[in-house]
Design a protein around this motif. Structure first.
Motif, PDB file in Angstrom:
ATOM      1  N   ASP A   1       0.755  -1.389  -0.108  1.00  0.00           N
ATOM      2  CA  ASP A   1       0.213  -0.071  -0.021  1.00  0.00           C
ATOM      3  C   ASP A   1       0.863   1.179   0.022  1.00  0.00           C
TER       4      ASP A   1
ATOM      5  N   PHE B   1       1.457   3.041  -3.498  1.00  0.00           N
ATOM      6  CA  PHE B   1      -0.029   3.615  -3.868  1.00  0.00           C
ATOM      7  C   PHE B   1      -0.001   4.833  -2.985  1.00  0.00           C
TER       8      PHE B   1
ATOM      9  N   ALA C   1      -5.250   5.401  -8.610  1.00  0.00           N
ATOM     10  CA  ALA C   1      -4.365   4.594  -9.424  1.00  0.00           C
ATOM     11  C   ALA C   1      -4.794   3.064  -9.270  1.00  0.00           C
ATOM     12  N   VAL C   2      -4.476   2.218 -10.317  1.00  0.00           N
ATOM     13  CA  VAL C   2      -4.816   0.963 -10.484  1.00  0.00           C
ATOM     14  C   VAL C   2      -3.583   0.288  -9.890  1.00  0.00           C
ATOM     15  N   ALA C   3      -3.651  -0.698  -9.265  1.00  0.00           N
ATOM     16  CA  ALA C   3      -2.240  -1.666  -8.686  1.00  0.00           C
ATOM     17  C   ALA C   3      -2.865  -3.008  -9.426  1.00  0.00           C
TER      18      ALA C   3
ATOM     19  N   LEU D   1       1.923   7.874  -4.471  1.00  0.00           N
ATOM     20  CA  LEU D   1       1.958   8.536  -5.817  1.00  0.00           C
ATOM     21  C   LEU D   1       0.748   9.587  -5.669  1.00  0.00           C
TER      22      LEU D   1
ATOM     23  N   GLY E   1      -0.092  -5.770  -6.170  1.00  0.00           N
ATOM     24  CA  GLY E   1       0.279  -4.125  -5.812  1.00  0.00           C
ATOM     25  C   GLY E   1       1.533  -3.569  -6.215  1.00  0.00           C
ATOM     26  N   THR E   2       2.335  -4.232  -7.007  1.00  0.00           N
ATOM     27  CA  THR E   2       3.747  -4.041  -7.290  1.00  0.00           C
ATOM     28  C   THR E   2       3.765  -2.978  -8.433  1.00  0.00           C
ATOM     29  N   GLU E   3       2.704  -3.209  -9.317  1.00  0.00           N
ATOM     30  CA  GLU E   3       2.849  -2.266 -10.403  1.00  0.00           C
ATOM     31  C   GLU E   3       1.633  -1.344 -10.210  1.00  0.00           C
ATOM     32  N   ILE E   4       1.878   0.084 -10.257  1.00  0.00           N
ATOM     33  CA  ILE E   4       1.090   0.951  -9.927  1.00  0.00           C
ATOM     34  C   ILE E   4       0.997   1.857 -10.976  1.00  0.00           C
ATOM     35  N   TYR E   5      -0.364   2.045 -11.630  1.00  0.00           N
ATOM     36  CA  TYR E   5      -0.408   2.953 -12.671  1.00  0.00           C
ATOM     37  C   TYR E   5      -1.414   4.218 -12.370  1.00  0.00           C
TER      38      TYR E   5
END
Length: 181
Positions: free
Chosen positions: A1, A4, A11-13, A7, A17-21
């Motif tokens: 978390d 996230f 966002a989308v994880a 940022l 949850g290691t890739e956050i866009y």
């Protein structure tokens, strides 16, 4: 978390949850978080859900989420968040804790759009159109611990972050660099 929340904004994880866009910002909303006196075990909720963290591409869930993201990219018209959003944990958690389903139903009756379980629970949240609706909803839930909230877009989040912590950092960069970077 932690990544996230560093940022800011929506966002989308993906996966664990290691890739956050980042997602496009949406208009600020007022809301409530309701904390009932219930403890939900996250590992047990995942076991009850019987699903991988992120389903295979092409699933209905992924397709629905992609459609939502496209609406965000194109600009969210007022009221677009009133469409039903889903939290897959609700089916398994509400079966075990029906009082949580009752709280969600009450939030919706009070005007929350959306109203849903946070993660695997047990907290729930509801977003409202105005502060007066938030105050009315809080008053209508006297038996629960309720906390007023407001959504914060990425730019405002970063401005608040710098206001509070900027004096303790070296140069202004995002994400912030610690003194040992």
């Amino acid at each position: 978390d932690v990544p996230f929340f560093l940022l800011g904004g929506g966002a989308v994880a993906v996966g664990r949850g290691t890739e956050i866009y980042p997602l496009p910002d949406v208009p600020a909303r007022q809301g409530l978080v309701v904390m009932p006196p219930v403890q939900v075990s996250t590992p047990e909720a995942y076991r009850a859900l019987r699903r991988e963290l992120t389903p295979a591409a092409g699933s209905r869930t992924i397709n629905s989420f992609q459609a939502l993201v496209w609406r965000l990219v194109c600009g969210v018209p007022d009221g677009a968040w009133e469409e039903p959003l889903e939290n897959d944990f609700e089916a398994v958690v509400f079966a075990q804790y029906p009082q949580l389903k009752s709280i969600k139903r009450k939030l919706r009756k009070l005007g929350a759009r959306p109203a849903m379980l946070t993660g695997s629970g047990a907290a729930l949240f509801g977003l409202f159109r105005s502060r007066s609706e938030v105050a009315d909803a809080a008053a209508a839930l006297p038996e629960q611990d309720v906390f007023p909230i407001a959504t914060v877009g990425r730019a405002r989040y970063r401005a608040m972050w710098w206001k509070c912590l900027g004096a303790h950092l070296g140069r202004k960069s995002w994400p912030p660099e610690g003194r040992y970077s």
